[in-house]
Write an enzyme that holds these catalytic residues in place. Structure first.
Site, PDB file in Angstrom:
ATOM      1  N   GLY A  38       6.931  -0.186   3.894  1.00 56.72           N
ATOM      2  CA  GLY A  38       6.056   0.588   4.174  1.00 56.72           C
ATOM      3  C   GLY A  38       5.744   1.689   3.576  1.00 56.72           C
ATOM      4  O   GLY A  38       5.105   2.903   3.911  1.00 56.72           O
ATOM      5  N   GLY A  39       6.443   2.031   2.382  1.00 58.28           N
ATOM      6  CA  GLY A  39       6.221   3.112   1.465  1.00 58.28           C
ATOM      7  C   GLY A  39       4.864   3.298   0.935  1.00 58.28           C
ATOM      8  O   GLY A  39       4.109   2.331   0.854  1.00 58.28           O
ATOM      9  N   ASN A  47       6.212  -5.008  -4.959  1.00 59.13           N
ATOM     10  CA  ASN A  47       7.657  -5.018  -4.468  1.00 59.13           C
ATOM     11  C   ASN A  47       8.255  -6.189  -5.101  1.00 59.13           C
ATOM     12  O   ASN A  47       9.345  -6.249  -5.353  1.00 59.13           O
ATOM     13  CB  ASN A  47       7.888  -5.207  -3.064  1.00 59.13           C
ATOM     14  CG  ASN A  47       7.941  -3.758  -2.280  1.00 59.13           C
ATOM     15  OD1 ASN A  47       7.163  -2.809  -2.847  1.00 59.13           O
ATOM     16  ND2 ASN A  47       8.561  -3.882  -1.229  1.00 59.13           N
ATOM     17  N   ASN A 107      11.446  -6.773   3.581  1.00 60.13           N
ATOM     18  CA  ASN A 107      12.215  -5.701   3.186  1.00 60.13           C
ATOM     19  C   ASN A 107      11.719  -4.606   4.265  1.00 60.13           C
ATOM     20  O   ASN A 107      10.424  -4.142   4.325  1.00 60.13           O
ATOM     21  CB  ASN A 107      11.678  -5.201   1.768  1.00 60.13           C
ATOM     22  CG  ASN A 107      12.324  -3.916   1.399  1.00 60.13           C
ATOM     23  OD1 ASN A 107      11.653  -2.763   0.748  1.00 60.13           O
ATOM     24  ND2 ASN A 107      13.721  -3.509   1.457  1.00 60.13           N
ATOM     25  N   ARG A 189       2.178   3.317  -8.499  1.00 59.44           N
ATOM     26  CA  ARG A 189       2.378   3.490  -7.116  1.00 59.44           C
ATOM     27  C   ARG A 189       1.342   4.648  -6.589  1.00 59.44           C
ATOM     28  O   ARG A 189       1.017   4.854  -5.414  1.00 59.44           O
ATOM     29  CB  ARG A 189       3.856   3.686  -6.750  1.00 59.44           C
ATOM     30  CG  ARG A 189       4.826   2.525  -6.714  1.00 59.44           C
ATOM     31  CD  ARG A 189       4.271   1.420  -5.631  1.00 59.44           C
ATOM     32  NE  ARG A 189       4.606   1.956  -4.364  1.00 59.44           N
ATOM     33  CZ  ARG A 189       5.643   1.627  -3.644  1.00 59.44           C
ATOM     34  NH1 ARG A 189       6.547   0.836  -4.134  1.00 59.44           N
ATOM     35  NH2 ARG A 189       5.994   1.965  -2.421  1.00 59.44           N
ATOM     36  N   HIS A 267      17.828   0.824  -1.637  1.00 60.29           N
ATOM     37  CA  HIS A 267      17.060   0.252  -0.865  1.00 60.29           C
ATOM     38  C   HIS A 267      16.180  -0.939  -1.480  1.00 60.29           C
ATOM     39  O   HIS A 267      15.614  -1.828  -0.621  1.00 60.29           O
ATOM     40  CB  HIS A 267      15.914   1.217  -0.249  1.00 60.29           C
ATOM     41  CG  HIS A 267      15.138   0.609   0.959  1.00 60.29           C
ATOM     42  ND1 HIS A 267      15.954   0.484   2.179  1.00 60.29           N
ATOM     43  CD2 HIS A 267      13.926   0.740   1.315  1.00 60.29           C
ATOM     44  CE1 HIS A 267      14.852   0.190   3.057  1.00 60.29           C
ATOM     45  NE2 HIS A 267      13.718   0.273   2.604  1.00 60.29           N
ATOM     46  N   TRP A 268      16.215  -1.145  -2.684  1.00 63.94           N
ATOM     47  CA  TRP A 268      15.363  -1.960  -3.234  1.00 63.94           C
ATOM     48  C   TRP A 268      16.505  -2.938  -3.971  1.00 63.94           C
ATOM     49  O   TRP A 268      16.514  -3.009  -5.309  1.00 63.94           O
ATOM     50  CB  TRP A 268      14.632  -1.627  -4.546  1.00 63.94           C
ATOM     51  CG  TRP A 268      13.270  -1.085  -3.827  1.00 63.94           C
ATOM     52  CD1 TRP A 268      12.418  -1.290  -2.618  1.00 63.94           C
ATOM     53  CD2 TRP A 268      12.221  -0.468  -4.816  1.00 63.94           C
ATOM     54  NE1 TRP A 268      11.359  -0.820  -2.707  1.00 63.94           N
ATOM     55  CE2 TRP A 268      11.083  -0.449  -4.009  1.00 63.94           C
ATOM     56  CE3 TRP A 268      12.025  -0.083  -6.123  1.00 63.94           C
ATOM     57  CZ2 TRP A 268       9.759   0.158  -4.551  1.00 63.94           C
ATOM     58  CZ3 TRP A 268      11.033   0.614  -6.711  1.00 63.94           C
ATOM     59  CH2 TRP A 268       9.879   0.763  -5.677  1.00 63.94           C
TER      60      TRP A 268
END
Length: 290
Positions: A38-39, A47, A107, A189, A267-268
């Site tokens: 949700g970024g 992603n 994710n 992004r 996180h990725w």
């Protein structure tokens, strides 16, 4: 896969009820839906584009843009929790595509949607791969909350507004290897996050997620013990968005869960530990061995 999987060649559009859903599709075999986080500026393509060739070699792979992201539409006002709405939309998409059951890989926010779908529509979900599970299922035990990454996420939209520098600061919390945060990634992004549909969609998602009327519907950890599916929880040991201690309650509560921790990874995992993550996830989805 021998064919080059470009944005244009894989881009798809479906209509679920009154809402457009944008996604990318490649490959044959059992269906696999990959759900992004949700970024700001997130999308299925952003992603997972680098993972599509590997997963597309074994699965009919769908990179789905969730409501409010990547051009997927959303209501003016949510009449249920965002996770519930997104899971219902995903079920509708599966209906449109003639898919009876799918593996789900999510994710962060996407992990919450995957769990919500499996709980609400258990016959539509096969195995689940959850990466750095979001706050719906991740309950912090030791590390301070909100985390550094969540603070940077909130700062992105705070007054006086988004800037490329704020985007870069947020993206740098997602990985250990800082060389992965290139100027091109920041630009891509930031453009997606500040486009009219991107900025308004993000606001809508946050409103639908945080609406106090439906707040308890987002606390999936309270009902996680009902989940009967086989689940692989993957986590970067150095995750600065959802710290590793958030994995342990889910691991305890979910009957058929196993946990795989990747060192030197944030996180990725799908980006920073690409080959290892793809190997472990594919093995689990095909035969259950992680």
């Amino acid at each position: 896969m021998s064919e080059e999987l470009t944005f244009e060649k894989t881009n798809r559009l479906a209509t679920v009820g009154e809402y457009a859903v944008r996604f990318h599709e490649a490959g044959d075999g059992p269906a696999l839906v990959m759900l992004h986080g949700g970024g700001p500026g997130a999308s299925g393509w952003s992603n997972y584009k680098h993972n599509l060739p590997t997963f597309g070699a074994s699965f009919r792979t769908l990179l789905v843009n969730q409501p409010g992201f990547g051009g997927s539409e959303y209501p003016a006002t949510f009449d249920r929790h965002y996770l519930t709405f997104a899971a219902d939309i995903l079920c509708g998409l599966l209906d449109e595509l003639g898919i009876e059951k799918a593996h789900l890989l999510g994710n962060s926010l996407g992990a919450g949607v995957a769990v919500r779908l499996a709980l609400d529509h258990p016959d539509r979900a096969d195995k689940l791969v959850l990466m750095g599970t979001g706050s719906a299922l991740s309950v912090g035990l030791f590390a301070p909350r909100p985390s550094e990454g969540i603070n940077r996420l909130h700062e992105f939209s705070a007054s006086p507004g988004p800037t490329p520098e704020k985007m870069e600061a947020f993206l740098r919390t997602l990985v250990v290897d800082q060389s992965l945060v290139s100027p091109a990634l920041v630009s891509e992004r930031f453009a997606a996050a500040t486009a009219p549909d991107g900025s308004e969609g993000m606001k809508a998602m946050q409103a639908g997620y945080n609406n106090p009327t439906f707040a308890d519907d987002g606390n999936l950890w309270k009902i996680a013990s009902r989940l009967q599916h086989d689940v692989l929880i993957t986590w970067g040991r150095e995750d600065r968005v959802q710290p590793l201690d958030g994995a342990f309650l889910a691991l305890q509560l979910v009957k058929n869960a196993r946990l795989y921790v990747i060192p030197n990874c944030g996180h990725w995992a799908q980006v920073e530990a690409k080959a290892e993550f793809e190997r472990v996830a594919t093995s689990f989805l095909l035969d259950g061995a992680a």
